[in-house]
Design an enzyme around this catalytic site. Structure first.
Site, PDB file in Angstrom:
ATOM      1  CE  LYS A 137      39.241  41.065  35.875  1.00  0.00           C
ATOM      2  NZ  LYS A 137      39.433  39.780  36.574  1.00  0.00           N
ATOM      3  CG  ASP A 157      33.425  40.157  39.159  1.00  0.00           C
ATOM      4  OD1 ASP A 157      33.620  39.602  40.259  1.00  0.00           O
ATOM      5  OD2 ASP A 157      33.850  39.696  38.086  1.00  0.00           O
TER       6      ASP A 157
HETATM    7  C1  S3P Z   1      35.392  35.017  36.664  1.00  0.00           C
HETATM    8  C2  S3P Z   1      34.465  34.449  37.487  1.00  0.00           C
HETATM    9  C3  S3P Z   1      34.034  35.057  38.761  1.00  0.00           C
HETATM   10  C4  S3P Z   1      34.383  36.533  38.819  1.00  0.00           C
HETATM   11  C5  S3P Z   1      35.785  36.794  38.372  1.00  0.00           C
HETATM   12  C6  S3P Z   1      35.987  36.334  36.947  1.00  0.00           C
HETATM   13  C7  S3P Z   1      35.798  34.293  35.440  1.00  0.00           C
HETATM   14  O1  S3P Z   1      34.698  34.395  39.823  1.00  0.00           O
HETATM   15  O2  S3P Z   1      34.193  37.019  40.128  1.00  0.00           O
HETATM   16  O3  S3P Z   1      36.086  38.176  38.449  1.00  0.00           O
HETATM   17  O4  S3P Z   1      36.443  34.898  34.564  1.00  0.00           O
HETATM   18  O5  S3P Z   1      35.480  33.109  35.339  1.00  0.00           O
HETATM   19  P1  S3P Z   1      34.137  33.004  40.450  1.00  0.00           P
HETATM   20  O6  S3P Z   1      34.104  32.034  39.369  1.00  0.00           O
HETATM   21  O7  S3P Z   1      35.093  32.622  41.526  1.00  0.00           O
HETATM   22  O8  S3P Z   1      32.787  33.351  40.985  1.00  0.00           O
END
Ligand code: S3P
Length: 421
Positions: free
Chosen positions: A12, A308
């Site tokens: 993702k 996550d």
């Molecule tokens: C992500 C970073 C994480 C993660 C999110 C996806 C990303 O969040 O929890 O599902 O793609 O950079 P945070 O950067 O807020 O920790």
């Protein structure tokens, strides 16, 4: 029991970045194994609205990049809907801060509760004019960008989304920007930007970005999403006689916390055929049923490497002998739901012994699970975690809704059915 092997859907985080960075670069590229989840499609729609030609064909995407200064708005105030996607809103804010048009970002109910001040504040410091609810902490948020300065910023939170947002804004700055992370978080933005010709240097927690005239996109292969693999991995670890081979999993060092934890907990996990594709490590993972799991402590620098995966690790901990302690994870409170509460309350509801902490939780194992009706709060990772609980629960674990799973894992139940023997 889970048995079999499968090719994993795309990551993702990398899928979002592939669309965004390709859109602001010159050239037409192909993105393969793109994740067709709702979150990533929100990103596609936002960039289409800014004039980028994005064609989708099965799970391949073709992007005709507009270049660093080629995004357009056909409206006086461009309305962009990010749906449920925290990555879309935070990263796009960094790009919008560098554009000469006004835009307003909206999202769903969950996005409306998530804090954006962490990006608003530093982007304002760079010169963007940002307004919105609660001093532009909450959506709808309006951004008037252009003419950014550079920034020298020590991040107060550990967040790849904030880091990436500032790196993207720095591409439009007037001088060198310096960003320091608190704890090392996922670095897909840095890797992809470098391969597109950005002037970016990373030295442990320090990132230096120089503005450039242009970026040039390249074809991208999106490795499988370890955060999605995590549900199947745990399913195999906890249900008797399971053995699953998950192919093409992204194994970037900043993402493999769950593998480290499974090993520490005495789980059977093996990485096979590791290679590098588009600057990202990729490999196959073999996971087997592991009856002798032990509790562990998960804290400090490990947290961003598995942030996550905590809901599904918490379920795994119910099968481990002794306490599993999760600390330094208060970021869980501001995810798609308050994941400390949603995990602890739902675990207790189905028969586990979980204690809520200010910055995490303690799970006391081993406990049999009796099942029950749980609340997902429309959080995809809560829904998938508790659907896996069904593999070991005496009675059914019923989800109030499972539609949210399409956010990150379309085809999840079909895959689970195919592997279930
Ligand atoms: C992500 C970073 C994480 C993660 C999110 C996806 C990303 O969040 O929890 O599902 O793609 O950079 P945070 O950067 O807020 O920790």
């Amino acid at each position: 029991m889970l048995k079999g092997s499968f090719e994993l859907i795309g990551d993702k985080s990398i899928s979002h970045r592939a669309i965004m960075l390709s859109s602001i670069s010159k050239g037409k590229n192909k993105i393969s194994n793109f994740l067709m989840g709702e979150d990533c499609l929100s990103t596609v729609n936002c960039f289409r609205k800014m004039g980028v030609d994005i064609e989708i064909n099965n799970n391949e995407v073709y992007v005709s990049g507009k270049g660093l200064r080629g995004l357009k708005s056909l409206e006086d105030n461009l309305l962009l809907d990010v749906g449920n996607s925290g990555t879309t809103i935070r990263l796009i804010m960094g790009i919008l801060a560098g554009q000469n048009f006004k835009s307003t970002i909206v999202g769903d109910e969950s996005i409306g509760k998530r804090p954006m001040k962490r990006v608003t504040d530093p982007l304002r410091e760079m010169g963007a004019i940002i307004s919105g609810k609660d001093d532009a902490n909450l959506t709808p948020i309006t951004i008037e960008g252009g003419n950014l300065t550079n920034i020298n910023y020590h991040m107060p939170v550990s967040s790849a989304q904030v880091k990436s947002s500032l790196i993207l804004a720095s591409l439009y700055g007037n001088n060198t920007s310096f960003i320091r992370e608190k704890v090392r978080s996922r670095n897909h933005t840095e890797i992809m930007l470098k391969s597109f010709g950005a002037d970016i240097e990373v030295n442990d927690l320090d990132i230096k970005v120089n503005p450039v005239d242009e970026l040039f996109n390249k074809d991208i292969y999106v490795p499988g999403d370890i955060s999605s693999a995590a549900f199947i991995m745990v399913g195999a670890l906890i249900s008797e006689n399971s053995e699953v081979l998950i192919k093409n999993v992204g194994l970037n060092n900043t993402r493999v916390g769950i593998i480290e934890v499974i090993k520490k907990m005495n789980g059977s996990i093996e990485i096979i055929d590791e290679k590098e594709i588009c600057g990202e490590k990729v490999g196959n993972i073999l996971v087997k049923y592991s009856p002798n799991l032990i509790g562990t402590t998960i804290d400090k620098d490990l947290i961003p490497k598995l942030i996550d995966e905590i809901p599904i690790i918490a379920l795994l901990a119910t099968r481990a002998e002794g306490d599993t302690i999760i600390k330094d994870a208060s970021e869980l409170k501001v995810k798609e739901s308050n994941r400390i509460k949603s995990v602890v309350n739902n675990l207790n509801l189905i028969g586990a012994k979980a204690i809520e902490l200010e910055d995490g939780m303690i799970i006391k194992g081993k406990t049999p699970l009796h099942g029950g009706k749980i609340q997902t709060f429309n959080d995809h990772r809560i829904a998938m975690s508790f659907s896996i609980a069904n593999l070991i629960s005496n009675n059914e674990v019923i989800l109030d809704s499972d539609k949210c799973i399409d956010i990150s894992f379309p085809g999840y139940f079909n895959l689970l059915k195919k592997l279930s023997k």
